[in-house]
Design an enzyme around this catalytic site. Structure first.
Site, short mmCIF file in Angstrom:
data_model
loop_
_atom_site.label_atom_id
_atom_site.label_comp_id
_atom_site.label_asym_id
_atom_site.label_seq_id
_atom_site.Cartn_x
_atom_site.Cartn_y
_atom_site.Cartn_z
N ASP A 95 -3.83 -7.48 -7.61
CA ASP A 95 -5.21 -7.89 -7.90
C ASP A 95 -5.49 -7.57 -9.37
O ASP A 95 -6.25 -6.65 -9.69
CB ASP A 95 -6.17 -7.16 -6.97
CG ASP A 95 -5.91 -7.49 -5.51
OD1 ASP A 95 -6.09 -8.66 -5.13
OD2 ASP A 95 -5.52 -6.58 -4.76
N ARG A 137 -3.58 -10.44 3.97
CA ARG A 137 -3.91 -11.77 4.48
C ARG A 137 -2.67 -12.58 4.86
O ARG A 137 -2.80 -13.63 5.48
CB ARG A 137 -4.76 -12.53 3.47
CG ARG A 137 -6.18 -11.99 3.34
CD ARG A 137 -7.04 -12.84 2.41
NE ARG A 137 -8.45 -12.50 2.51
CZ ARG A 137 -9.08 -11.60 1.77
NH1 ARG A 137 -8.39 -10.92 0.86
NH2 ARG A 137 -10.36 -11.35 1.92
N GLN A 190 -18.17 -7.80 -0.85
CA GLN A 190 -17.25 -8.66 -1.58
C GLN A 190 -16.81 -9.88 -0.78
O GLN A 190 -15.90 -10.59 -1.20
CB GLN A 190 -16.04 -7.87 -2.07
CG GLN A 190 -15.15 -7.31 -0.98
CD GLN A 190 -14.20 -6.26 -1.50
OE1 GLN A 190 -14.62 -5.17 -1.88
NE2 GLN A 190 -12.92 -6.58 -1.55
N HIS A 205 0.83 -1.21 0.00
CA HIS A 205 0.00 0.00 0.00
C HIS A 205 0.86 1.26 0.00
O HIS A 205 0.52 2.26 -0.65
CB HIS A 205 -0.91 0.02 1.23
CG HIS A 205 -1.93 -1.06 1.25
ND1 HIS A 205 -1.86 -2.13 2.11
CD2 HIS A 205 -3.06 -1.25 0.51
CE1 HIS A 205 -2.90 -2.91 1.92
NE2 HIS A 205 -3.64 -2.41 0.95
#
Length: 282
Positions: free
Chosen positions: A149, A186, A59, A35
């Site tokens: 992603d 994660r 989501q 990030h």
């Protein structure tokens, strides 16, 4: 100084005070070095950076990790302050979804039903719906998304183009640990043994890219990736490993392509991808 706002009214007032170009970075919090790379890219391109922190319930499937997803707002704010972020928008769910769920959703099309969309039905309906809402309320000139992603990035670009949303979508390369593991919020779920097993994903991608670099065709590239996954650290269960063109269309034969992988490591589902260059047939 970074301004923290929680409501759309507060956001509108803060946004009105930003002169010049604005870049938005949309996150679910639990910020990490990946990030921070997005924030730096935004600072380089825009006069002001606006960050959204919102764990979007739309989501997450019924058996997924919405309640377990890490929420670290104080730490996230400090990262944003260090990065020179102007505004952080951190709404509660009812601020964006007053009735619990929207009555109108964004349909992602066929690509949204494949790969992640096949493994996580409805996932991209939720992603694109919240992205479109956040684009409307933040009113950015540029929006920055990680290539980690990649399917999401591709679908956001399609949505913005098809719906004439006046924003430039900027893709930012994936950030990796020194051993190749793609950074993800994660990853903090992983035990030491699972952390080692997670290297099967990047190992497969690197093997495929290496095969492509010496002129292997698409079939051989994919075979090399599968072989590397199977011979890699034990403990990862493959969901999919595919080779597409750079727009995620199947059957690439030459030129820029994209290899994508998803696997379960323990109870954690991880994804990764890498660009490869397929040699033309001689």
């Amino acid at each position: 100084m970074t301004e923290l706002v929680h409501t759309r009214a507060e956001l509108a007032a803060a946004r009105d005070g930003l002169t010049g170009t604005v870049g938005v970075v949309m996150t679910m919090g639990a910020l990490h070095s990946g990030h921070e790379t997005l924030l730096r890219a935004a600072r380089e391109r825009a006069d002001h950076v606006l960050v959204t922190i919102f764990v979007n319930p739309l989501q997450f499937g019924p058996d997924e990790d919405f309640n377990r997803y890490p929420r670290t707002l104080d730490v996230d704010l400090e990262i944003c302050r260090r990065a020179g972020v102007a505004v952080v928008f951190a709404p509660v769910v009812t601020e964006l979804y007053p009735e619990g769920k929207p009555r109108v959703w964004v349909a992602p099309g066929q690509l949204g039903e494949e790969l992640e969309g096949q493994s996580r039905p409805g996932f991209f309906h939720g992603v694109l719906t919240v992205v479109l809402k956040l684009l409307h309320v933040t009113r950015p000139d540029l929006a920055f998304f990680g290539e980690k992603d990649y399917q999401q990035l591709t679908l956001v670009r399609r949505m913005v183009g098809d719906l004439d949303v006046p924003v430039e979508i900027v893709g930012v390369p994936t950030v990796r640990e020194p051993d190749g593991l793609a950074l993800s919020s994660r990853n903090r779920y992983l035990s030491p043994d699972e952390r080692a097993a997670a290297l099967s994903l990047s190992g497969a991608l690197r093997a495929g890219a290496a095969a492509a670099a010496v002129g292997a065709d698409a079939g051989a590239v994919l075979a090399a990736a599968h072989a590397a996954f199977e011979s890699g650290p034990s403990g990862a269960r493959l969901d999919y490993l595919v080779l597409t063109d750079s727009d995620l269309e199947p059957g690439p034969t030459a030129g820029p392509a994209r290899m994508l992988v998803a696997a379960w490591v323990g109870t954690t589902r991880l994804i990764d991808n890498m660009s490869v260059q397929l040699a033309p047939y001689s």
